[in-house]
Design a protein around this motif. Structure first.
Motif, mmCIF file in Angstrom:
data_model
loop_
_atom_site.group_PDB
_atom_site.id
_atom_site.type_symbol
_atom_site.label_atom_id
_atom_site.label_comp_id
_atom_site.label_asym_id
_atom_site.label_seq_id
_atom_site.Cartn_x
_atom_site.Cartn_y
_atom_site.Cartn_z
ATOM 1 N N UNK A 157 -19.172 124.625 -33.452
ATOM 2 C CA UNK A 157 -20.526 124.359 -33.734
ATOM 3 C C UNK A 157 -20.375 123.099 -34.823
ATOM 4 N N UNK A 158 -19.516 123.031 -35.631
ATOM 5 C CA UNK A 158 -19.254 121.683 -36.432
ATOM 6 C C UNK A 158 -18.836 120.457 -35.592
ATOM 7 N N UNK A 159 -18.063 120.464 -34.945
ATOM 8 C CA UNK A 159 -17.477 119.296 -34.048
ATOM 9 C C UNK A 159 -18.655 119.006 -33.263
ATOM 10 N N UNK A 160 -19.466 119.924 -32.765
ATOM 11 C CA UNK A 160 -20.454 119.335 -31.627
ATOM 12 C C UNK A 160 -21.361 118.442 -32.511
ATOM 13 N N UNK A 161 -21.663 118.880 -33.619
ATOM 14 C CA UNK A 161 -22.682 118.071 -34.672
ATOM 15 C C UNK A 161 -21.993 116.889 -34.992
ATOM 16 N N UNK A 162 -20.721 116.914 -35.391
ATOM 17 C CA UNK A 162 -20.063 115.446 -36.053
ATOM 18 C C UNK A 162 -19.849 114.732 -34.916
ATOM 19 N N UNK A 163 -19.389 115.090 -33.685
ATOM 20 C CA UNK A 163 -19.092 114.096 -32.729
ATOM 21 C C UNK A 163 -20.439 113.422 -32.091
ATOM 22 N N UNK A 164 -21.544 114.503 -32.178
ATOM 23 C CA UNK A 164 -22.836 113.675 -31.839
ATOM 24 C C UNK A 164 -23.228 112.607 -32.868
ATOM 25 N N UNK A 165 -22.873 112.735 -34.057
ATOM 26 C CA UNK A 165 -23.238 111.575 -34.927
ATOM 27 C C UNK A 165 -22.477 110.508 -34.756
ATOM 28 N N UNK A 166 -20.807 110.719 -34.481
ATOM 29 C CA UNK A 166 -20.141 109.682 -34.339
ATOM 30 C C UNK A 166 -20.232 108.885 -32.935
ATOM 31 N N UNK A 167 -20.843 109.449 -32.044
ATOM 32 C CA UNK A 167 -20.973 108.824 -30.735
ATOM 33 C C UNK A 167 -22.088 107.619 -30.774
ATOM 34 N N UNK A 168 -22.858 107.706 -31.978
ATOM 35 C CA UNK A 168 -23.867 106.872 -32.301
ATOM 36 C C UNK A 168 -23.593 105.491 -32.757
ATOM 37 N N UNK A 172 -17.114 102.339 -34.219
ATOM 38 C CA UNK A 172 -15.952 103.314 -33.919
ATOM 39 C C UNK A 172 -15.204 102.753 -32.423
ATOM 40 N N UNK A 173 -13.941 102.428 -32.625
ATOM 41 C CA UNK A 173 -13.296 101.890 -31.591
ATOM 42 C C UNK A 173 -11.742 102.695 -31.408
ATOM 43 N N UNK A 174 -11.360 102.966 -32.562
ATOM 44 C CA UNK A 174 -9.809 103.725 -32.515
ATOM 45 C C UNK A 174 -9.821 104.841 -33.795
ATOM 46 N N UNK A 175 -9.582 106.090 -33.353
ATOM 47 C CA UNK A 175 -9.566 107.240 -34.094
ATOM 48 C C UNK A 175 -8.139 107.889 -34.120
ATOM 49 N N UNK A 176 -8.067 108.221 -35.534
ATOM 50 C CA UNK A 176 -6.812 108.742 -35.907
ATOM 51 C C UNK A 176 -6.815 109.978 -36.308
ATOM 52 N N UNK A 177 -6.532 111.348 -35.901
ATOM 53 C CA UNK A 177 -6.544 112.522 -36.405
ATOM 54 C C UNK A 177 -5.471 113.179 -37.027
ATOM 55 N N UNK A 178 -5.607 113.756 -38.363
ATOM 56 C CA UNK A 178 -4.619 114.300 -39.170
ATOM 57 C C UNK A 178 -5.222 115.700 -39.328
ATOM 58 N N UNK A 193 -10.701 115.809 -29.796
ATOM 59 C CA UNK A 193 -10.413 114.949 -28.494
ATOM 60 C C UNK A 193 -11.279 115.138 -27.529
ATOM 61 N N UNK A 194 -11.479 116.657 -27.295
ATOM 62 C CA UNK A 194 -12.154 116.998 -25.826
ATOM 63 C C UNK A 194 -13.346 116.209 -26.027
ATOM 64 N N UNK A 195 -14.169 116.632 -27.063
ATOM 65 C CA UNK A 195 -15.670 116.065 -27.289
ATOM 66 C C UNK A 195 -15.613 114.515 -27.204
ATOM 67 N N UNK A 196 -14.932 114.015 -27.964
ATOM 68 C CA UNK A 196 -15.103 112.521 -27.847
ATOM 69 C C UNK A 196 -14.616 111.846 -26.559
ATOM 70 N N UNK A 201 -15.895 108.026 -24.188
ATOM 71 C CA UNK A 201 -14.690 107.915 -23.296
ATOM 72 C C UNK A 201 -14.082 106.386 -23.793
ATOM 73 N N UNK A 202 -14.960 105.426 -24.472
ATOM 74 C CA UNK A 202 -14.219 104.148 -24.762
ATOM 75 C C UNK A 202 -13.636 104.578 -25.882
ATOM 76 N N UNK A 203 -13.649 105.201 -26.886
ATOM 77 C CA UNK A 203 -12.874 105.506 -28.128
ATOM 78 C C UNK A 203 -11.575 105.766 -27.682
#
Length: 418
Positions: A157-168, A172-178, A193-196, A201-203
């Motif tokens: 639920x949280x990442x659906x909302x967060x990635x919807x915000x990020x996609x706008x 954002x070109x390069x993302x690092x996950x930790x 990873x899956x949602x982005x 897909x350009x990220x």
């Protein structure tokens, strides 16, 4: 719709690891608070305990619930699933039928399984697990239990909302996950990873790192990797000292990227952001924050920080959890989980942070509520009165996600008691 309790319908106070608070009356409702009160997770566990103690004092001052006072027994689980199960059994042996836990999904999963099996083996002695922060999706999907209720939005639920915000955000070109190296951290990383990939897909994902849970004291080697990757954005599910020390190391290294988090508002996080000089670069997705323009909640915030000078209300959902549970008890006229648990299913509730409606989905016992993306930085004192940790900075609105836009399907096949 059940009315939100501002001060009067919540639940806990406690004094520390395994210490029984004095009974407030002969006839009490016992609640076991099982979370880290020592070690690396203590700061975040103590915040929850302080907040719950604040609310419980008001409840008991107004006569308690069903004419009974609330007796809190605090149990230090040291953020260990093994220690947790020992503490939960101890709580049950002491007459506790309500277990409250949140920090650490590995711990939460252990509690969920234990309580479910206990109830199967002990008919007529039901125990309920009230979860305010463990958000591994498996807990309300394949491993869902009738005796588990969750008030925090899960990872999906949280990442659906967060990635919807990020996609706008076209910058954002390069993302690092930790992330922390346990079930929750891996869920955050895999889902991000899956949602982005689907939404942007350009990220480029230029790093996907895991580290031990609350054991790292120097994150500078990890920050060096992030700098070397060329990332412009970091996404992390880190919480507690693992978030604060990570941001501190970023400041020490002069790393100037945008951060997308769930828990940057936890103990030490705001101070680390200010010291790292990252104005309006750290985002947090939560069910509320102190500067939301909702007067009833802001009045409670003022009363709370008058008592805990440098501490925010970090868990608005605890007001939702306890308000709903006590409403369910009143509807059932009983503090027996077997009797009040059915009242929680499908319950609608005016949420503490905004007054907007949320509800407990019957299918999986997942609470749905409005979510808010906030960003940390300098404030307009007239409209944003609350800073964090005496930094002079605070959380400000970046986006609102209404309840209807947080709904996410579940695979839960709920097994209900006969």
């Amino acid at each position: 719709m059940a009315k939100a309790f501002v001060l009067g319908a919540v639940m806990l106070c406690g004094l520390g690891a395994g210490i029984v608070a004095p009974a407030l009356a002969e006839d009490t409702i016992k609640i076991g608070y099982v979370d880290p009160l020592s070690g690396g997770g203590a700061s975040i566990g103590q915040i929850g305990l302080n907040q719950l103690k604040f609310i419980a004092d008001d409840v008991n001052g107004k006569g308690g619930v069903l004419g009974k006072k609330i007796e809190i027994i605090g149990y230090d689980n040291k953020l260990s699933p093994q220690v947790t199960l020992v503490q939960v059994q101890k709580a049950i042996d002491e007459g506790v039928q309500i277990i409250v836990q949140g920090n650490g999904s590995s711990v939460g999963a252990a509690v969920e399984s234990f309580v479910t099996k206990y109830n199967e083996r002990n008919p007529g002695k039901a125990v309920v697990y009230l979860n305010y922060a463990a958000i591994d999706p498996s807990m309300t999907n394949q491993n869902c239990s009738y005796w588990h209720f969750s008030w925090d939005a899960n990872v999906d639920i949280k990442l659906e909302a967060l990635t919807n915000f990020m996609k706008t955000k076209k910058d954002i070109k390069k993302v690092y996950l930790i992330d922390q190296d346990y079930s929750f951290g891996h869920s955050v990383a895999d889902t991000t990873v899956a949602m982005l990939k689907e939404k942007r897909p350009d990220i480029q994902i230029v790093g996907n790192e895991f580290h031990p849970l609350v054991k790292v004291t120097d994150f500078s080697p990890y920050i060096a990797k992030i700098k070397a990757s060329g990332a412009d954005t970091v996404v992390t599910g880190n919480w507690g000292q693992d978030l604060a020390l990570l941001v501190k190391a970023a400041g020490d290294a002069g790393l100037k990227v945008n951060w997308y988090t769930f828990y940057a508002g936890g103990s030490g996080g705001p101070t680390a952001i200010k010291q790292a000089n990252l104005p309006d670069q750290v985002y947090q997705l939560t069910e509320g924050f102190n500067n939301l323009p909702y007067k009833p909640a802001q009045e409670v915030v003022r009363a709370y920080i008058a008592r805990y000078k440098s501490e925010p209300i970090y868990y608005p959902r605890l007001f939702n959890l306890t308000g709903m549970v006590f409403e369910a008890m009143k509807e059932a006229n009983s503090a027996d989980p077997a009797k009040f648990a059915p009242k929680l299913e499908g319950m609608k509730y005016a949420t503490f942070a905004s007054g907007q409606e949320g509800f407990m989905r019957k299918d999986d016992h997942q609470f749905f509520q409005p979510l808010y993306m906030s960003v940390f930085g300098a404030l307009d004192a007239a409209s944003q009165p609350f800073d964090e940790e005496s930094t002079g900075w605070g959380w400000k609105m970046a986006a609102e996600i209404p309840t209807k836009d947080t709904l996410y399907p579940t695979t839960c096949k709920m097994k209900r008691p006969n």
